[in-house]
Design a protein around this motif. Structure first.
Motif, mmCIF file in Angstrom:
data_model
loop_
_atom_site.group_PDB
_atom_site.id
_atom_site.type_symbol
_atom_site.label_atom_id
_atom_site.label_comp_id
_atom_site.label_asym_id
_atom_site.label_seq_id
_atom_site.Cartn_x
_atom_site.Cartn_y
_atom_site.Cartn_z
ATOM 1 N N VAL A 29 7.895 14.258 4.197
ATOM 2 C CA VAL A 29 6.782 14.191 4.823
ATOM 3 C C VAL A 29 5.401 15.154 5.392
ATOM 4 C CG1 VAL A 29 5.155 11.975 6.353
ATOM 5 C CG2 VAL A 29 6.957 11.542 5.460
ATOM 6 N N ALA A 30 6.631 16.048 5.655
ATOM 7 C CA ALA A 30 5.723 17.228 6.631
ATOM 8 C C ALA A 30 5.365 18.128 5.235
ATOM 9 C CB ALA A 30 6.582 17.616 7.843
ATOM 10 N N THR A 31 5.223 18.189 3.734
ATOM 11 C CA THR A 31 4.953 18.854 2.967
ATOM 12 C C THR A 31 3.674 18.322 2.554
ATOM 13 O OG1 THR A 31 7.041 19.637 3.290
ATOM 14 C CG2 THR A 31 6.043 20.023 1.233
ATOM 15 N N VAL A 32 3.859 17.336 2.016
ATOM 16 C CA VAL A 32 2.989 16.013 1.908
ATOM 17 C C VAL A 32 1.812 16.047 2.731
ATOM 18 C CG1 VAL A 32 1.996 13.968 1.231
ATOM 19 C CG2 VAL A 32 4.325 14.732 0.334
ATOM 20 N N SER A 33 2.187 16.569 3.618
ATOM 21 C CA SER A 33 0.613 16.520 4.262
ATOM 22 C C SER A 33 0.491 18.256 5.034
ATOM 23 C CB SER A 33 1.289 16.510 6.155
ATOM 24 O OG SER A 33 0.452 16.884 7.887
ATOM 25 N N MET A 51 1.196 -0.957 -0.404
ATOM 26 C CA MET A 51 0.274 0.523 0.172
ATOM 27 C C MET A 51 0.821 1.460 0.243
ATOM 28 S SD MET A 51 -2.366 1.395 2.754
ATOM 29 C CE MET A 51 -1.482 1.569 3.939
ATOM 30 N N THR A 52 0.166 1.913 -0.675
ATOM 31 C CA THR A 52 1.408 3.010 -0.731
ATOM 32 C C THR A 52 0.835 4.624 -0.202
ATOM 33 O OG1 THR A 52 1.198 3.062 -3.479
ATOM 34 C CG2 THR A 52 1.626 5.569 -1.981
ATOM 35 N N THR A 53 2.362 4.893 0.991
ATOM 36 C CA THR A 53 1.900 5.632 1.828
ATOM 37 C C THR A 53 2.751 7.404 1.329
ATOM 38 O OG1 THR A 53 4.336 4.702 3.011
ATOM 39 C CG2 THR A 53 2.904 3.556 3.422
ATOM 40 N N MET A 54 2.513 8.130 2.054
ATOM 41 C CA MET A 54 3.074 8.937 2.437
ATOM 42 C C MET A 54 4.116 9.769 2.796
ATOM 43 S SD MET A 54 0.715 11.674 5.261
ATOM 44 C CE MET A 54 1.275 12.919 5.501
ATOM 45 N N VAL A 55 5.400 8.203 3.029
ATOM 46 C CA VAL A 55 6.955 8.094 3.048
ATOM 47 C C VAL A 55 6.859 8.306 1.369
ATOM 48 C CG1 VAL A 55 8.676 7.265 3.535
ATOM 49 C CG2 VAL A 55 6.888 7.569 5.181
ATOM 50 N N ASP A 56 5.707 7.036 0.859
ATOM 51 C CA ASP A 56 6.769 6.947 -1.085
ATOM 52 C C ASP A 56 5.902 8.624 -1.661
ATOM 53 O OD1 ASP A 56 7.133 4.016 -0.349
ATOM 54 O OD2 ASP A 56 4.987 3.827 -0.104
ATOM 55 N N VAL A 57 4.902 8.950 -1.384
ATOM 56 C CA VAL A 57 4.762 10.343 -1.924
ATOM 57 C C VAL A 57 6.144 11.515 -2.010
ATOM 58 C CG1 VAL A 57 2.747 12.125 -2.118
ATOM 59 C CG2 VAL A 57 2.026 10.008 -2.163
ATOM 60 N N ILE A 89 0.894 11.977 -5.945
ATOM 61 C CA ILE A 89 0.221 10.993 -5.815
ATOM 62 C C ILE A 89 -0.858 10.623 -6.340
ATOM 63 C CG2 ILE A 89 -2.580 11.717 -4.085
ATOM 64 C CD1 ILE A 89 -1.013 13.466 -2.831
ATOM 65 N N GLU A 90 -0.875 11.276 -7.967
ATOM 66 C CA GLU A 90 -1.759 10.878 -9.023
ATOM 67 C C GLU A 90 -0.515 9.465 -9.687
ATOM 68 O OE1 GLU A 90 -5.031 9.865 -11.810
ATOM 69 O OE2 GLU A 90 -5.337 10.861 -9.944
ATOM 70 N N GLU A 91 0.360 9.349 -9.382
ATOM 71 C CA GLU A 91 0.811 8.519 -10.387
ATOM 72 C C GLU A 91 0.910 7.361 -9.425
ATOM 73 O OE1 GLU A 91 5.518 8.209 -11.695
ATOM 74 O OE2 GLU A 91 5.535 9.752 -10.868
ATOM 75 N N LEU A 92 0.596 7.280 -8.159
ATOM 76 C CA LEU A 92 1.802 6.712 -6.819
ATOM 77 C C LEU A 92 0.213 5.884 -6.628
ATOM 78 C CD1 LEU A 92 3.981 7.542 -4.647
ATOM 79 C CD2 LEU A 92 4.353 5.716 -6.972
ATOM 80 N N GLY A 93 -1.304 6.839 -7.043
ATOM 81 C CA GLY A 93 -2.285 6.264 -6.670
ATOM 82 C C GLY A 93 -2.632 5.804 -5.274
ATOM 83 N N TYR A 94 -1.680 7.197 -4.851
ATOM 84 C CA TYR A 94 -2.116 7.036 -2.965
ATOM 85 C C TYR A 94 -3.509 7.617 -2.669
ATOM 86 C CZ TYR A 94 -1.489 9.300 1.964
ATOM 87 O OH TYR A 94 -1.402 9.853 2.933
ATOM 88 N N THR A 95 -4.216 7.057 -1.184
ATOM 89 C CA THR A 95 -5.269 7.883 -0.654
ATOM 90 C C THR A 95 -5.480 8.138 0.675
ATOM 91 O OG1 THR A 95 -6.833 6.561 -2.529
ATOM 92 C CG2 THR A 95 -8.246 6.365 -0.669
ATOM 93 N N HIS A 96 -5.614 9.436 1.011
ATOM 94 C CA HIS A 96 -5.560 9.835 2.257
ATOM 95 C C HIS A 96 -6.073 9.305 2.769
ATOM 96 C CE1 HIS A 96 -4.363 12.948 4.808
ATOM 97 N NE2 HIS A 96 -5.072 13.988 4.783
ATOM 98 N N ASN A 97 -5.427 9.104 4.223
ATOM 99 C CA ASN A 97 -6.399 7.694 5.100
ATOM 100 C C ASN A 97 -6.986 9.100 6.125
ATOM 101 O OD1 ASN A 97 -7.098 7.007 7.545
ATOM 102 N ND2 ASN A 97 -5.738 5.422 7.164
#
Length: 352
Positions: A15-19, A1-7, A40-48
């Motif tokens: 990671v703080a900037t992603v947040s 599963m893709t995480t914020m770290v991956d993004v 986010i779009e490329e990796l298909g990340y879904t925010h929890n």
């Protein structure tokens, strides 16, 4: 599963900037924001959002309790609420109280137990238990369409002035026996529309005749019976006003059963325009409520309450429009839509 770290790695940021980009908690440079959104779009990340709600105590969700299924008018209000909530980044949880006080109290509690940040409620004719539940638990709430008291945030359309305008218009066409099919007793909208009816009669020097006021309980079947009662009077009306769109359908059914043609045999005007009103023959003269605007305004009031919980309560009234067609007896071509009284929105501030 893709995480914020991956993004963060893909975008080359922390990671703080992603947040901050996801939660809009700090301004981020446009190029950095674009890089994060692209990752986010490329990796298909879904925010929890659930995890976020545990940190912020906010679910970014709004509970909406309106009779959207059983009352077509609220369908357009729902569209306005949904658009306003989506624009602000909120999701909706919808429940239909069916205008039943006991069911209303139950669904409001269920929405509250879902941990919504606040609620928008179209109250029933007996809302005391529901209002009490929300007040005791200090749930941020906006009441819409029907008013419950100046201690609460609420938004609705003007009712008294527009109904008075319909009565005056029919009287100016020569009608002296004007009937009203009124809504469910206990609703503020019913009280205000009856008041507008009586004011319109008084303004044109016409007496109030109790037999020309019939309750249709805000629904088609009730209005069908009410219309029959009006027309069975020793001196029946020559014009009828219906107080919402569902009751307009009931009145038209009754007139059809009695073989009466509008406006040749009886004039008809209604409160609540609806999309197919222009398709009837004759076309229906109506008061159009700003339904979507009411829904959007309710969202704005609720968001303001969430940001400033102790601010004074506000009541916002939005103007309606008089849609002049031909069911009132006026000839084609109908004049353009003109503002209904009063001409501007009125807002009152009250301390809770």
């Amino acid at each position: 599963m893709t995480t914020m770290v991956d993004v963060a790695r893909r975008a080359g940021v922390s990671v703080a900037t992603v947040s901050h980009v996801l939660n809009e908690t700090r301004s981020v440079r446009p190029d950095t924001r674009a890089a994060v959104l692209g990752a986010i779009e490329e990796l298909g990340y879904t925010h929890n959002t659930l995890a976020r709600s545990l940190v912020t105590s906010r679910t970014r969700s709004i509970g909406l309790a309106v009779s959207a299924i059983s009352n077509p008018y609220f369908t357009e209000i729902l569209q306005g609420v949904e658009a306003g909530a989506l624009e602000a980044g909120y999701s909706l949880l919808l429940a239909d109280p069916h205008d039943d006080p006991r069911h209303e109290r139950k669904v409001v509690q269920l929405l509250h137990e879902r941990r919504v940040d606040g609620m928008i409620v179209a109250p029933s004719a007996e809302p005391a238990e529901t209002v009490g539940y929300l007040a005791r638990r200090r749930v941020p709430t906006v009441f819409l369409d029907r008013l419950v008291g100046d201690a609460y945030d609420q938004v609705c359309a003007e009712s008294t002035g527009p109904v008075r305008q319909l009565v005056e218009h029919l009287a100016d066409l020569g009608h002296t026996r004007i009937g009203l099919v009124a809504g469910l007793p206990g609703l503020s909208t019913t009280t205000e529309r009856v008041q507008g009816y009586r004011e319109g009669l008084r303004a044109r020097g016409l007496p109030f005749a109790p037999e020309l006021l019939a309750g249709g309980n805000s629904e088609a079947d009730g209005a069908q019976d009410a219309t029959r009662r009006l027309l069975a009077a020793p001196q029946p009306p020559t014009a009828i006003i219906t107080a919402n769109n569902a009751m307009t359908i009931g009145a038209l059914r009754a007139l059809g059963e009695l073989g009466l043609e509008v406006p040749r045999d009886i004039a008809l005007a209604c409160f609540d325009d609806f999309p197919w009103a222009d398709l009837f023959t004759p076309r229906l003269t109506a008061i159009a409520q700003p339904s979507k605007d009411i829904g959007a305004a309710a969202v704005r009031l609720l968001l303001a309450r969430l940001e400033e919980p102790d601010r004074p309560a506000r009541t916002l009234r939005l103007p309606c429009a008089f849609v002049h067609r031909t069911s009132c007896g006026c000839a084609e071509p109908a004049p353009a839509t003109v503002p209904a009284a009063p001409p501007a929105a009125l807002e009152r501030n009250r301390t809770p």
